[in-house]
Design an enzyme around this catalytic site. Structure first.
Site, PDB file in Angstrom:
ATOM      1  N   GLU A  66       0.885  -1.166   0.000  1.00 14.41           N
ATOM      2  CA  GLU A  66       0.000   0.000   0.000  1.00 14.41           C
ATOM      3  C   GLU A  66       0.915   1.205   0.000  1.00 14.41           C
ATOM      4  O   GLU A  66       1.525   1.528   1.019  1.00 14.41           O
ATOM      5  CB  GLU A  66      -0.921  -0.029   1.224  1.00 14.41           C
ATOM      6  CG  GLU A  66      -2.055   0.984   1.150  1.00 14.41           C
ATOM      7  CD  GLU A  66      -1.806   2.192   2.011  1.00 14.41           C
ATOM      8  OE1 GLU A  66      -1.246   3.176   1.468  1.00 14.41           O
ATOM      9  OE2 GLU A  66      -2.163   2.174   3.193  1.00 14.41           O
ATOM     10  N   CYS A 100      -2.025   8.674   3.045  1.00 18.89           N
ATOM     11  CA  CYS A 100      -1.709   8.330   1.659  1.00 18.89           C
ATOM     12  C   CYS A 100      -2.924   8.432   0.748  1.00 18.89           C
ATOM     13  O   CYS A 100      -2.787   8.685  -0.452  1.00 18.89           O
ATOM     14  CB  CYS A 100      -1.104   6.937   1.591  1.00 18.89           C
ATOM     15  SG  CYS A 100      -2.040   5.691   2.493  1.00 18.89           S
TER      16      CYS A 100
END
Length: 300
Positions: A66, A100
Site C-alpha cells: 500500500e 496516503c
C-alpha cells in the site's frame, strides 16, 4: 514507562506475533530477501516499495504493498457544491495531511473556480494549528525532514504559478518552533504542476478546474498513482457513474467509509488489498486436491 504486556497475555498463542524493530537496511532488507519468509506486506512510499519488491524477487515470495497516492476529489456541479468544497478542504487537513489516500487534488468546474476559492479560503482560515494535546484541529508533521520537504513543495507551487489561496511557506503565526505547517490551498492548478503530480504528504490542497465530467475523469486518471478517489455530488447515480470511471482501487462517494470495503491501489500505488474479506486472501494460499473422493462415494 512500563512496557505493554505481550500479546500472549491477551490470549494470542506465544510465537504467533513477533516484533522486530529497526530500519529498512537492517530489518527490512533481511525480511524481504530471506527464503524462509513467505510473504511481505508493506505500507509506505513507492520508492521503498520498489526496493522491497526487488529484494523479494529472488525468492519469488508474495508481496503486497500500500504505497503513495495523489487522490482526485471530483466535486460535481450542483447545489451541494460549496458544502462539498469545504468538506474536501477539511478532509485534506486530517492527520496534518499525512494520509496516503487523502483527497489532495480537488477538481471543480472551471466556471465555478472563483466560488471554490472563496469557500476554500474561508474553510482553511478556520483550521487551527497547535499542540495536538490542546484544542486544535491540526498538529505538526512527523519530522524535520518531512517539514522541509513540504515547505519546498509549497514554494515550488508558488514558483510554478499556482494561485496561493491560503497558507504558504513557514510556520503558522504564534508557532516559532515545531514542525507545524500552515493549512495550504492552491487554486488554478494545472495537472502538469509539481504540486499536482507529486505526493506532498502534508496539509496542501490543490484545486484544478475541469470543463466537463469527461474532462474531470481524464484529469483524475492522469497520474501514476491510483490508491483512492473521491466523488462528491447531490445526484447519487451521477456520482456512482463517475466513481466507476476513476482508475483507483478505492473510491468514496460523499464521504462514505467502511472497513469492510477492500482498500488498495492501482498502478504505482501498490498491489493487493487490505480490509474486509479481500484482505484475508492476500495471506492465504489456494490448493486444489484432485482424486480425493473414494471411488464408491463418487460413483454413488
Amino acid at each position: 514507562m512500563r512496557a505493554p504486556p505481550p500479546l500472549d497475555a491477551a490470549g494470542v498463542p506465544a510465537g504467533v506475533f513477533n516484533l522486530v524493530q529497526g530500519d529498512g537496511p537492517c530489518v527490512g532488507v533481511p525480511l524481504a530477501s530471506h527464503a524462509d519468509v513467505d510473504m511481505i506486506s508493506f505500507t509506505g512510499s513507492t520508492r521503498a516499495g520498489i526496493d522491497i519488491a526487488r529484494n523479494a524477487a529472488p525468492t519469488v515470495k508474495r508481496v503486497t504493498q500500500e504505497l503513495g497516492g495523489k487522490s482526485p476529489n471530483i466535486v460535481l456541479d450542483d447545489e451541494a457544491f460549496a458544502e462539498n468544497v469545504a468538506k474536501g478542504v477539511t478532509a485534506m487537513m486530517g492527520n496534518s495531511g499525512q494520509t496516503c489516500s487523502a483527497p489532495s487534488r480537488m477538481l471543480v468546474p472551471a466556471a465555478r473556480m472563483d466560488e471554490a476559492i472563496a469557500v476554500a479560503r474561508q474553510t482553511a482560515s478556520g483550521i487551527t494549528v497547535g499542540d495536538p494535546q490542546g484544542d486544535f484541529v491540526m498538529g505538526p508533521v512527523v519530522s524535520g525532514a518531512q517539514f522541509e520537504k513540504i515547505q519546498a513543495l509549497i514554494q515550488k507551487g508558488i514558483d510554478e504559478g499556482a494561485t496561493l489561496v491560503a497558507g504558504g511557506t513557514g510556520r503558522p503565526d504564534g508557532l516559532e518552533k515545531g514542525y507545524y505547517v500552515k493549512p495550504t490551498v492552491f487554486a488554478r492548478v494545472t495537472n502538469d504542476m509539481t504540486v499536482a503530480r507529486e505526493g506532498i504528504f502534508g496539509p496542501v490542497v490543490t484545486i484544478l478546474g475541469y470543463d466537463s465530467v469527461d474532462h474531470a475523469v481524464e484529469i483524475a486518471n492522469d497520474t501514476e498513482y491510483g490508491l483512492a478517489g473521491y466523488v462528491a455530488g447531490a445526484d447519487l447515480e451521477k456520482a456512482r457513474a463517475v466513481a466507476r470511471r476513476i482508475r483507483a482501487g478505492w473510491v468514496a462517494i460523499n464521504d462514505a467509509f467502511d472497513f469492510g470495503c477492500p482498500f488498495g491501489g492501482y498502478k504505482k500505488s501498490g498491489n493487493g488489498r487490505e480490509w474486509g474479506e479481500f484482505g484475508f486472501h492476500e495471506y492465504l494460499e489456494t490448493k486444489g486436491i484432485l482424486g480425493y473422493m473414494p471411488e464408491a462415494a463418487s460413483s454413488g
